[in-house]
Write a protein that holds these residues in place. Structure first.
Motif, mmCIF file in Angstrom:
data_model
loop_
_atom_site.group_PDB
_atom_site.id
_atom_site.type_symbol
_atom_site.label_atom_id
_atom_site.label_comp_id
_atom_site.label_asym_id
_atom_site.label_seq_id
_atom_site.Cartn_x
_atom_site.Cartn_y
_atom_site.Cartn_z
ATOM 1 N N GLY A 105 -54.228 -5.813 6.508
ATOM 2 C CA GLY A 105 -54.170 -4.365 6.707
ATOM 3 C C GLY A 105 -53.514 -3.649 5.541
ATOM 4 O O GLY A 105 -52.736 -2.720 5.726
ATOM 5 N N SER A 138 -54.969 -1.777 3.483
ATOM 6 C CA SER A 138 -55.773 -0.629 3.065
ATOM 7 C C SER A 138 -55.138 0.701 3.427
ATOM 8 O O SER A 138 -55.663 1.745 3.072
ATOM 9 N N GLY A 143 -48.860 -1.465 4.839
ATOM 10 C CA GLY A 143 -49.448 -2.575 4.079
ATOM 11 C C GLY A 143 -49.749 -2.171 2.645
ATOM 12 O O GLY A 143 -49.458 -2.915 1.695
ATOM 13 N N LYS A 183 -62.838 0.673 1.420
ATOM 14 C CA LYS A 183 -61.626 1.457 1.672
ATOM 15 C C LYS A 183 -60.427 0.812 0.965
ATOM 16 O O LYS A 183 -59.599 1.503 0.361
ATOM 17 N N LEU A 227 -61.306 -9.481 5.823
ATOM 18 C CA LEU A 227 -60.727 -10.074 7.030
ATOM 19 C C LEU A 227 -60.808 -9.065 8.160
ATOM 20 O O LEU A 227 -60.259 -7.967 8.069
ATOM 21 N N ALA A 237 -51.290 -5.880 9.707
ATOM 22 C CA ALA A 237 -52.301 -4.998 10.307
ATOM 23 C C ALA A 237 -52.023 -4.798 11.791
ATOM 24 O O ALA A 237 -51.476 -5.676 12.456
ATOM 25 N N GLY A 252 -42.833 -6.520 13.092
ATOM 26 C CA GLY A 252 -42.513 -6.240 14.493
ATOM 27 C C GLY A 252 -42.398 -4.755 14.723
ATOM 28 O O GLY A 252 -42.900 -3.953 13.924
ATOM 29 N N SER A 253 -41.738 -4.381 15.792
ATOM 30 C CA SER A 253 -41.507 -2.966 16.019
ATOM 31 C C SER A 253 -40.397 -2.751 17.021
ATOM 32 O O SER A 253 -40.169 -3.577 17.899
ATOM 33 N N TYR A 272 -38.312 -4.458 11.639
ATOM 34 C CA TYR A 272 -38.676 -3.110 12.049
ATOM 35 C C TYR A 272 -38.446 -2.232 10.830
ATOM 36 O O TYR A 272 -37.304 -2.020 10.417
ATOM 37 N N PRO A 273 -39.538 -1.748 10.202
ATOM 38 C CA PRO A 273 -39.376 -1.043 8.922
ATOM 39 C C PRO A 273 -38.837 0.367 9.052
ATOM 40 O O PRO A 273 -38.544 1.004 8.046
ATOM 41 N N GLY A 274 -38.678 0.896 10.265
ATOM 42 C CA GLY A 274 -38.315 2.299 10.478
ATOM 43 C C GLY A 274 -39.527 3.034 11.023
ATOM 44 O O GLY A 274 -40.629 2.466 11.061
ATOM 45 N N CYS A 275 -39.344 4.270 11.457
ATOM 46 C CA CYS A 275 -40.483 5.011 11.993
ATOM 47 C C CYS A 275 -41.236 5.699 10.852
ATOM 48 O O CYS A 275 -40.770 6.668 10.278
ATOM 49 N N ALA A 301 -43.759 7.815 10.427
ATOM 50 C CA ALA A 301 -44.523 8.692 11.321
ATOM 51 C C ALA A 301 -45.825 9.218 10.718
ATOM 52 O O ALA A 301 -46.638 9.809 11.416
ATOM 53 N N GLY A 314 -51.618 5.854 9.377
ATOM 54 C CA GLY A 314 -52.838 5.903 10.176
ATOM 55 C C GLY A 314 -52.673 5.336 11.573
ATOM 56 O O GLY A 314 -53.560 5.464 12.418
ATOM 57 N N PHE A 316 -51.179 6.328 14.015
ATOM 58 C CA PHE A 316 -51.225 7.334 15.073
ATOM 59 C C PHE A 316 -52.542 8.114 15.064
ATOM 60 O O PHE A 316 -52.651 9.158 15.691
ATOM 61 N N ARG A 317 -53.542 7.566 14.362
ATOM 62 C CA ARG A 317 -54.801 8.307 14.191
ATOM 63 C C ARG A 317 -55.530 8.551 15.504
ATOM 64 O O ARG A 317 -56.305 9.482 15.615
HETATM 65 P P1 NDP Z 1 -51.951 1.957 9.631
HETATM 66 O O1 NDP Z 1 -52.889 2.337 10.726
HETATM 67 O O2 NDP Z 1 -51.764 2.896 8.510
HETATM 68 O O3 NDP Z 1 -52.349 0.549 9.038
HETATM 69 C C1 NDP Z 1 -52.848 -0.472 9.854
HETATM 70 C C2 NDP Z 1 -53.737 -1.366 9.033
HETATM 71 O O4 NDP Z 1 -54.271 -2.383 9.905
HETATM 72 C C3 NDP Z 1 -54.916 -0.654 8.399
HETATM 73 O O5 NDP Z 1 -55.040 -1.134 7.084
HETATM 74 C C4 NDP Z 1 -56.092 -1.099 9.252
HETATM 75 O O6 NDP Z 1 -57.301 -1.185 8.553
HETATM 76 C C5 NDP Z 1 -55.632 -2.505 9.620
HETATM 77 N N1 NDP Z 1 -56.415 -3.057 10.723
HETATM 78 C C6 NDP Z 1 -56.617 -2.541 11.960
HETATM 79 N N2 NDP Z 1 -57.465 -3.319 12.644
HETATM 80 C C7 NDP Z 1 -57.803 -4.348 11.842
HETATM 81 C C8 NDP Z 1 -58.662 -5.469 11.969
HETATM 82 N N3 NDP Z 1 -59.387 -5.686 13.080
HETATM 83 N N4 NDP Z 1 -58.776 -6.328 10.927
HETATM 84 C C9 NDP Z 1 -58.091 -6.110 9.792
HETATM 85 N N5 NDP Z 1 -57.281 -5.072 9.602
HETATM 86 C C10 NDP Z 1 -57.142 -4.189 10.617
HETATM 87 O O7 NDP Z 1 -50.560 1.688 10.383
HETATM 88 P P2 NDP Z 1 -49.107 1.276 9.824
HETATM 89 O O8 NDP Z 1 -49.122 1.109 8.376
HETATM 90 O O9 NDP Z 1 -48.149 2.205 10.430
HETATM 91 O O10 NDP Z 1 -48.896 -0.130 10.536
HETATM 92 C C11 NDP Z 1 -48.596 -1.308 9.839
HETATM 93 C C12 NDP Z 1 -47.654 -2.175 10.657
HETATM 94 O O11 NDP Z 1 -46.420 -1.497 10.833
HETATM 95 C C13 NDP Z 1 -48.148 -2.513 12.048
HETATM 96 O O12 NDP Z 1 -47.857 -3.877 12.317
HETATM 97 C C14 NDP Z 1 -47.317 -1.619 12.955
HETATM 98 O O13 NDP Z 1 -47.163 -2.183 14.241
HETATM 99 C C15 NDP Z 1 -46.022 -1.607 12.185
HETATM 100 N N6 NDP Z 1 -45.114 -0.524 12.498
HETATM 101 C C16 NDP Z 1 -45.421 0.775 12.226
HETATM 102 C C17 NDP Z 1 -44.521 1.775 12.525
HETATM 103 C C18 NDP Z 1 -44.824 3.207 12.248
HETATM 104 O O14 NDP Z 1 -43.994 4.042 12.576
HETATM 105 N N7 NDP Z 1 -45.964 3.545 11.640
HETATM 106 C C19 NDP Z 1 -43.230 1.470 13.137
HETATM 107 C C20 NDP Z 1 -43.009 0.077 13.373
HETATM 108 C C21 NDP Z 1 -43.913 -0.864 13.055
HETATM 109 P P3 NDP Z 1 -58.211 0.127 8.230
HETATM 110 O O15 NDP Z 1 -57.573 0.773 7.041
HETATM 111 O O16 NDP Z 1 -59.542 -0.465 7.930
HETATM 112 O O17 NDP Z 1 -58.189 0.984 9.454
#
Ligand code: NDP
Length: 315
Positions: free
Chosen positions: A9, A11, A15, A39, A59, A88, A141-142, A220-223, A225, A228, A230-231
């Protein structure tokens, strides 16, 4: 030589920010493991990761076949594997009905937990064989899986129960689509999947740390906010969530800062302790955090491991 790190993840969001932070050090080659090739390429370019510092490999974690193919393709690339970051995730808080992975598992747990479980198990040998000074397997984690925190107590709370839904195949037909066997709730399914991520990290640590020297950790990286994640949420939530986190809870962290934190867990020589769940305090210093009762239940972790093995075809 440079280290090689796979980030799932990569993209968007955390990540991508982590890929950028590691690539910029000049010490890492980042393998962006993504479901959308184009992407991922565009994302890498948009944040200025230079060509020699990354490659994109396909993947789709929502297909176990794709996970197996990814592991094969990676092996054929001939690169050693020094770090794997299971990042991801999918969050479907407004879904009324469950949707499913290729093999028919509820989509959020299927992607966030089962896809990563198989991936990590398949690549464990590759990590083991690496001659890099530190080898790490990081599972993001979270706090939402931590019922010992305020944020982790916002309903619906994570709860895996006795895993009856998972044991039944999580397919919404013979079994419930929820791990605990209850009615479908998309927000809870996400939180449950994050508890699985944290339990899996600890079970890896118990089973393999001593034998392999691999560091297993979660964080837990922090919130963050603005990502994507929350899309799928309603527009009003997406509008108000970032300022709410910035000014009210003060848990807000930028994508760049969160990426720096995860990059630290991947590469900082002082963060090699295994079996740890990292968090950061207000001064952005890392500390070993406590997990909730359920997220640190060793018996549940063992059971989750065994049931997951069966579902992904490893047992
Ligand atoms: P994003 O939605 O920005 O990123 C999630 C990524 O996962 C995207 O690159 C998405 O791909 C990918 N993904 C989703 N489904 C699949 C799949 N089937 N196969 C491969 N890749 C997939 O969210 P975040 O960056 O916020 O999340 C990243 C991590 O951080 C997660 O583990 C989340 O639980 C954790 N986290 C996030 C927090 C937050 O506040 N945002 C807080 C605590 C933890 P694509 O670009 O194609 O959609």
């Amino acid at each position: 030589r440079k280290g090689n790190v796979i980030i799932t993840g990569a993209s968007s969001g955390l990540g991508l920010a982590t890929a950028k932070a590691l690539a910029e050090t000049g010490e890492w080659h980042v393998i962006m493991a993504c479901r959308n090739f184009l992407k991922a390429e565009k994302a890498a370019k948009s944040v200025g990761i230079t060509k020699e510092n990354y490659s994109v490999m396909h993947l789709d974690l929502a297909s176990l076949e794709s996970v197996r193919q990814f592991a094969d393709t990676f092996r054929r690339s001939g690169r050693p594997l020094d770090a794997l970051v299971c990042n991801a995730a999918l969050y479907l808080p407004t879904a009324k009905e469950p949707t499913y992975t290729a093999e028919g598992f509820e989509l959020s747990v299927g992607t966030n937990h089962l896809g990563h479980f198989l991936l990590a198990r398949l690549l464990l040998d590759d990590l083991k064989q690496s001659d890099y000074p530190y080898k790490r397997l990081i599972i993001v984690g979270s706090i939402t899986g931590n019922t010992n925190t305020l944020a982790g107590n916002v309903p619906p709370k994570a709860n895996l129960g006795d895993l009856r839904g998972l044991a039944g195949g999580l397919n919404g037909i013979q079994s419930s689509a929820m791990i605990d066997g209850g009615d479908f709730d998309g927000a809870k399914a996400y939180k449950d999947s994050k508890v699985c991520n944290m339990l899996t990290m600890q079970e890896f640590h118990r089973r393999y740390h001593e034998e392999t020297g691999i560091t297993f950790a979660s964080l837990y990286p922090g919130c963050i906010a603005t990502t994507g994640l929350f899309r799928e949420h309603i527009p009003l939530f997406r509008l108000l969530f970032p300022p709410f986190q910035k000014y009210i809870t003060k848990g807000y962290v930028s994508e760049e800062e969160a990426g720096g934190r995860l990059a630290q867990v991947v590469s900082d020589p002082s963060l090699t302790k295994s079996g740890v769940y990292w968090s950061w305090n207000k001064n952005s210093e890392s500390f070993e955090n406590q997990l909730s009762k359920e997220a640190s239940d060793a018996e549940k972790a063992r059971k989750l491991w065994e049931v997951s093995e069966k579902l992904v075809g490893l047992a």
